[in-house]
Design a protein around this motif. Sequence first.
Motif, mmCIF file in Angstrom:
data_model
loop_
_atom_site.group_PDB
_atom_site.id
_atom_site.type_symbol
_atom_site.label_atom_id
_atom_site.label_comp_id
_atom_site.label_asym_id
_atom_site.label_seq_id
_atom_site.Cartn_x
_atom_site.Cartn_y
_atom_site.Cartn_z
ATOM 1 N N GLU A 109 0.843 -1.191 0.000
ATOM 2 C CA GLU A 109 0.000 0.000 0.000
ATOM 3 C C GLU A 109 0.879 1.241 0.000
ATOM 4 N N ASN A 110 0.520 2.218 -0.816
ATOM 5 C CA ASN A 110 1.242 3.483 -0.925
ATOM 6 C C ASN A 110 2.748 3.278 -1.109
ATOM 7 N N PRO A 111 3.151 2.511 -2.127
ATOM 8 C CA PRO A 111 4.581 2.218 -2.297
ATOM 9 C C PRO A 111 5.435 3.455 -2.514
ATOM 10 N N GLU A 112 4.852 4.512 -3.062
ATOM 11 C CA GLU A 112 5.626 5.733 -3.309
ATOM 12 C C GLU A 112 6.024 6.433 -2.012
ATOM 13 N N LEU A 113 5.438 6.024 -0.881
ATOM 14 C CA LEU A 113 5.758 6.633 0.408
ATOM 15 C C LEU A 113 6.728 5.801 1.248
ATOM 16 N N LEU A 114 7.076 4.600 0.772
ATOM 17 C CA LEU A 114 7.949 3.713 1.539
ATOM 18 C C LEU A 114 9.410 4.100 1.298
ATOM 19 N N GLU A 115 10.049 4.577 2.342
ATOM 20 C CA GLU A 115 11.375 5.194 2.243
ATOM 21 C C GLU A 115 12.441 4.268 1.651
ATOM 22 N N ASN A 116 12.507 3.026 2.046
ATOM 23 C CA ASN A 116 13.583 2.137 1.607
ATOM 24 C C ASN A 116 13.229 1.292 0.396
ATOM 25 N N LEU A 117 12.056 1.498 -0.162
ATOM 26 C CA LEU A 117 11.652 0.778 -1.367
ATOM 27 C C LEU A 117 12.190 1.532 -2.578
ATOM 28 N N VAL A 118 13.086 0.905 -3.340
ATOM 29 C CA VAL A 118 13.689 1.596 -4.485
ATOM 30 C C VAL A 118 13.157 1.090 -5.817
ATOM 31 N N GLY A 119 12.345 0.056 -5.796
ATOM 32 C CA GLY A 119 11.717 -0.435 -7.024
ATOM 33 C C GLY A 119 10.565 -1.364 -6.695
ATOM 34 N N TYR A 120 9.428 -1.179 -7.397
ATOM 35 C CA TYR A 120 8.251 -2.017 -7.155
ATOM 36 C C TYR A 120 7.473 -2.138 -8.455
ATOM 37 N N TRP A 121 7.435 -3.345 -8.984
ATOM 38 C CA TRP A 121 6.728 -3.630 -10.223
ATOM 39 C C TRP A 121 5.682 -4.697 -9.923
ATOM 40 N N GLY A 160 4.044 -0.722 -24.251
ATOM 41 C CA GLY A 160 4.854 -1.639 -25.041
ATOM 42 C C GLY A 160 5.502 -2.667 -24.138
ATOM 43 N N ARG A 161 6.815 -2.630 -24.023
ATOM 44 C CA ARG A 161 7.554 -3.572 -23.182
ATOM 45 C C ARG A 161 8.083 -2.910 -21.910
ATOM 46 N N ILE A 162 7.615 -1.699 -21.621
ATOM 47 C CA ILE A 162 8.033 -0.968 -20.430
ATOM 48 C C ILE A 162 7.023 -1.223 -19.316
ATOM 49 N N VAL A 163 7.521 -1.543 -18.108
ATOM 50 C CA VAL A 163 6.673 -1.800 -16.947
ATOM 51 C C VAL A 163 6.947 -0.720 -15.913
ATOM 52 N N ASP A 164 5.898 -0.044 -15.448
ATOM 53 C CA ASP A 164 6.030 1.070 -14.513
ATOM 54 C C ASP A 164 6.509 0.622 -13.138
ATOM 55 N N ASP A 165 7.439 1.392 -12.587
ATOM 56 C CA ASP A 165 7.887 1.245 -11.208
ATOM 57 C C ASP A 165 6.975 2.115 -10.352
ATOM 58 N N LEU A 166 6.367 1.529 -9.334
ATOM 59 C CA LEU A 166 5.434 2.254 -8.483
ATOM 60 C C LEU A 166 6.093 2.885 -7.260
ATOM 61 N N SER A 167 7.412 2.698 -7.097
ATOM 62 C CA SER A 167 8.104 3.346 -5.982
ATOM 63 C C SER A 167 8.307 4.832 -6.323
ATOM 64 N N ASN A 209 10.713 5.750 -9.710
ATOM 65 C CA ASN A 209 10.346 5.614 -11.127
ATOM 66 C C ASN A 209 11.385 4.859 -11.949
ATOM 67 N N ASN A 210 11.868 3.740 -11.413
ATOM 68 C CA ASN A 210 12.817 2.884 -12.129
ATOM 69 C C ASN A 210 12.041 1.914 -13.015
ATOM 70 N N ASP A 211 11.472 2.445 -14.095
ATOM 71 C CA ASP A 211 10.667 1.608 -14.972
ATOM 72 C C ASP A 211 11.514 0.473 -15.543
ATOM 73 N N GLY A 212 10.875 -0.694 -15.718
ATOM 74 C CA GLY A 212 11.571 -1.875 -16.207
ATOM 75 C C GLY A 212 11.237 -2.160 -17.663
ATOM 76 N N THR A 213 12.052 -2.988 -18.289
ATOM 77 C CA THR A 213 11.844 -3.394 -19.666
ATOM 78 C C THR A 213 11.757 -4.913 -19.714
ATOM 79 N N LEU A 214 10.698 -5.434 -20.316
ATOM 80 C CA LEU A 214 10.564 -6.871 -20.479
ATOM 81 C C LEU A 214 11.608 -7.364 -21.470
ATOM 82 N N GLN A 215 12.203 -8.508 -21.188
ATOM 83 C CA GLN A 215 13.246 -9.073 -22.038
ATOM 84 C C GLN A 215 12.819 -10.442 -22.551
ATOM 85 N N GLY A 216 13.457 -10.887 -23.613
ATOM 86 C CA GLY A 216 13.204 -12.220 -24.159
ATOM 87 C C GLY A 216 11.751 -12.382 -24.558
#
Length: 186
Positions: free
Chosen positions: A98-110, A118-125, A128-135
């Motif tokens: 819940e409220n991942p953008e407020l969690l201080e030590n969370l640096v990435g949440y997908w 497309g192949r980009i997955v949003d980071d909810l922390s 904003n470390n968005d991810g890219t699907l591979q393979g």
Amino acid sequence: LEIRDKRPFIGFHSNDLTSPTELENYVWYHIAYQYTGSEQRIYLNGELNAFRETSHYEGTVGNTLIGIWFKGFIDEVRVWNVARTQEQIQETMNQPLENPELLENLVGYWNFDGGFDGRIVDDLSQYNNDGTLQGDAYIADVIYVSPEGSDTTGDGTAEKPYKTIQKGIDESGRNDIVQALPGIYK
């Protein structure tokens, strides 16, 4: 992670630390990897499963460092900049954050629940470390069915599931998952 094909690793690899447990196909597992700076640990379903001392970490999620791809489903990927305790892992392992953008030590949440471009997955922390699907990775929609659901007013979500498995199948696409919730189906 849901395992679709037995592998000698469990969805990630880091300097050959692997689980000693042979995992079953088509079963969901919660896997937490922890690196403290001097130790590596794997928690399987909230319990310590593998451990070793090391001063180095290099790893990936979903494939080994030598390019063997994980066959299965991965959901709710979280990266923290602190080593969480076993109790902290167990507290949140079976639920979305819940409220991942407020969690201080969370640096990435997908969570793979939406926000795809497309192949980009949003980071909810907050980072904003968005991810890219591979393979061959893809995002699968989950269609829910329950004996208490409705084929006329349901929409296949967890909140409004369909009543019959057949309706879930009829409404699913090629890469979707039909999740039959517990109950007796007619």
